[in-house]
Design a protein around this motif. Structure first.
Motif, PDB file in Angstrom:
ATOM      1  N   LEU A  80       8.723  -3.894   2.621  1.00  0.00           N
ATOM      2  CA  LEU A  80       7.553  -4.719   2.852  1.00  0.00           C
ATOM      3  C   LEU A  80       6.607  -3.995   2.120  1.00  0.00           C
ATOM      4  CD1 LEU A  80       7.686  -4.693   6.795  1.00  0.00           C
ATOM      5  CD2 LEU A  80       8.169  -6.507   5.307  1.00  0.00           C
ATOM      6  N   LEU A  81       6.605  -2.660   1.511  1.00  0.00           N
ATOM      7  CA  LEU A  81       5.474  -2.187   0.802  1.00  0.00           C
ATOM      8  C   LEU A  81       5.280  -2.495  -0.411  1.00  0.00           C
ATOM      9  CD1 LEU A  81       6.349   1.836   1.606  1.00  0.00           C
ATOM     10  CD2 LEU A  81       4.396   0.505   2.282  1.00  0.00           C
ATOM     11  N   LEU A 137       2.304  -6.665  -4.030  1.00  0.00           N
ATOM     12  CA  LEU A 137       2.669  -7.758  -5.211  1.00  0.00           C
ATOM     13  C   LEU A 137       2.614  -9.031  -4.767  1.00  0.00           C
ATOM     14  CD1 LEU A 137       3.848  -7.916  -8.169  1.00  0.00           C
ATOM     15  CD2 LEU A 137       6.181  -8.040  -7.286  1.00  0.00           C
ATOM     16  N   GLY A 138       3.218  -9.699  -3.823  1.00  0.00           N
ATOM     17  CA  GLY A 138       2.886 -10.958  -3.219  1.00  0.00           C
ATOM     18  C   GLY A 138       1.253 -11.290  -3.156  1.00  0.00           C
ATOM     19  N   GLY A 139       0.374 -10.725  -2.677  1.00  0.00           N
ATOM     20  CA  GLY A 139      -0.956 -10.815  -2.620  1.00  0.00           C
ATOM     21  C   GLY A 139      -1.556 -10.959  -3.834  1.00  0.00           C
ATOM     22  N   TRP A 140      -1.153  -9.999  -4.875  1.00  0.00           N
ATOM     23  CA  TRP A 140      -1.590  -9.938  -6.155  1.00  0.00           C
ATOM     24  C   TRP A 140      -1.224 -11.173  -6.983  1.00  0.00           C
ATOM     25  CZ3 TRP A 140       0.806  -9.578 -11.280  1.00  0.00           C
ATOM     26  CH2 TRP A 140      -0.006  -8.993 -12.249  1.00  0.00           C
ATOM     27  N   VAL A 183      -0.503  -0.544   2.842  1.00  0.00           N
ATOM     28  CA  VAL A 183      -0.817   0.694   3.561  1.00  0.00           C
ATOM     29  C   VAL A 183      -0.574   0.958   5.067  1.00  0.00           C
ATOM     30  CG1 VAL A 183      -3.032   2.303   4.112  1.00  0.00           C
ATOM     31  CG2 VAL A 183      -3.080   1.219   1.909  1.00  0.00           C
ATOM     32  N   GLY A 184      -0.783  -0.064   5.612  1.00  0.00           N
ATOM     33  CA  GLY A 184      -0.377  -0.137   7.065  1.00  0.00           C
ATOM     34  C   GLY A 184       1.172  -0.174   7.286  1.00  0.00           C
ATOM     35  N   ARG A 185       1.935  -0.646   6.223  1.00  0.00           N
ATOM     36  CA  ARG A 185       3.606  -0.639   6.378  1.00  0.00           C
ATOM     37  C   ARG A 185       3.935   0.878   6.174  1.00  0.00           C
ATOM     38  NH1 ARG A 185       4.432  -5.258   8.639  1.00  0.00           N
ATOM     39  NH2 ARG A 185       4.151  -7.153   7.296  1.00  0.00           N
TER      40      ARG A 185
END
Length: 410
Positions: A64-65, A70-73, A357-359
């Motif tokens: 998930l990290l 990358l997905g958001g970007w 960061v949460g991950r």
């Protein structure tokens, strides 16, 4: 940066976006909870020790990290819809692959690759649902979408209770086949974000390239303070949440409860999470934002105490319900605020970075729980180890909630 405010789209488009985002969140929640529910069967088949089971949980979270950021970007650059469809296909395919593993190492690989798809989906779901709603309803829109995660976990608990498919693989068959079918539905029906489309049209009309600040844009001006507080809260919130998501069934069985009773506690944990998501989302759109955050964090401490020291099934069920409500509610407080902190050009990146960061905390949580149990400190020791993180997260989240609210352009 000045942006023109965009319409979230027609009511029909808003409805389709929220429903489809909810369905994807439902599937994400099912897969995340499936690993915890299937852990007993997986451990028995492959003769895994508790630290190895913790490593299995963390392998999925490790995937998930990079994909969250990358997905958001990518969604800020090539579109929310395209990236979401690909991410759903990835976690569907590798959830199916989990049913075909042959040893501990292939299990770790399958869970890591599944995590890559899951991680990319969540920041896009949050950004799209926020952008699809009217300004006064953005928190509740995010909460409706995110309620799918605990409800998906509840569905996994029900499938586990009825022993769907005959063994632990049944959950992963569902978590593989259904997302692949939903990806086709997304391609046909999901409208692209109006905010994203408007930004592309503005760039085309002015013959200027679309602004691509990336991660550095999260620290420009006064945003660096909000970004760091959001990251701090996200880290500790997900540490505790994923410790419970992954270890709760095993922890209950360790206290002497049956497999069925443990699944029932997990079921109520997830139903409580869905209720917490919806209620907190509604309150975050009101003037009771600060009181809501205070109550949620205090409630989490009380619920952890209940899970650690309650003995009878009724009290354990109540503690599980409260822990689910507060754990998911704490996360929703952050997810409701995160999209409004950033403009359209970096919204996916900002939400994805906070989730990434949460991950990091989510990876550490299951590993910490495994080590605490291996040291013989039991369920109470796991719950006690969670307390300091909740206090730190509460401080960061309340600082954000109490800060003057800025209207970020959508």
């Amino acid at each position: 940066m000045i942006e023109t405010h965009s319409s979230p789209g027609t009511p029909g488009q808003q409805f389709k976006t929220l429903i489809l985002c909810f369905i994807v969140a439902l599937l994400e929640g099912l897969d995340l909870q499936a690993a915890g529910i299937a852990a007993g069967g997986i451990g028995k088949e492959f003769q895994l020790l508790q630290p190895q089971i913790g490593a299995m949980f963390s392998a999925g979270l490790l995937g998930l990290l990079p994909s969250a950021l990358l997905g958001g970007w990518l969604s800020d650059r090539i579109g929310r819809k395209k990236v979401l469809v690909v991410s759903v296909l990835i976690f569907g395919v590798f959830s199916l692959a989990t049913t075909q593993v042959w040893d501990f190492h292939s299990l770790l690989a399958a869970r890591f690759l599944t995590g890559l798809g899951l991680g990319a989906a969540l920041p896009i779901l949050i950004a799209m649902s926020s952008e699809a709603a009217q300004p006064r309803h953005r928190s509740i829109a995010v909460s409706i979408t995110y309620a799918g995660v605990p409800l998906g976990g509840a569905a996994a608990a029900v499938l586990g209770m009825v022993n769907f498919g005959g063994d632990w693989r049944g959950l992963f068959y569902v978590g593989g086949v259904v997302p692949i079918a939903i990806a086709v539905l997304l391609m046909l029906m999901l409208p692209e974000s109006q905010a994203y489309q408007l930004r592309q049209q503005q760039a085309a009309a002015t013959h200027r390239p679309v602004a691509t600040e990336g991660v550095s844009g999260l620290f420009t001006g006064g945003m660096w303070k909000s970004t760091l507080l959001l990251w701090l809260a996200s880290f500790f919130v997900l540490t505790v949440l994923y410790m419970l998501l992954n270890w709760l069934p095993s922890l209950m069985q360790g206290k002497g409860f049956s497999r069925e009773d443990s699944s029932l506690v997990s079921l109520l944990f997830n139903f409580g999470g869905a209720a917490g998501s919806l209620m907190v989302g509604r309150l975050m759109d009101s003037s009771a934002r600060v009181k809501t955050a205070v109550c949620i964090y205090l409630g989490m401490l009380l619920s952890l105490a209940g899970l650690g020291w309650a003995q009878g099934l009724p009290m354990m069920l109540l503690a599980g319900l409260g822990a689910g409500f507060c754990a998911t509610g704490r996360q929703l407080v952050l997810y409701a605020m995160a999209p409004a902190l950033y403009p359209t050009s970096i919204r996916g990146t900002g939400v994805g970075a906070s989730i990434m960061v949460g991950r990091l905390g989510a990876i550490g949580g299951p590993l910490i729980a495994g080590q605490v149990l291996a040291a013989g400190l039991g369920v109470a020791g796991v719950m006690a180890a969670s307390g300091p993180g909740i206090v730190v997260a509460a401080f960061a989240a309340l600082t954000l909630v109490c800060a003057p609210q800025k209207q970020t352009a959508y």
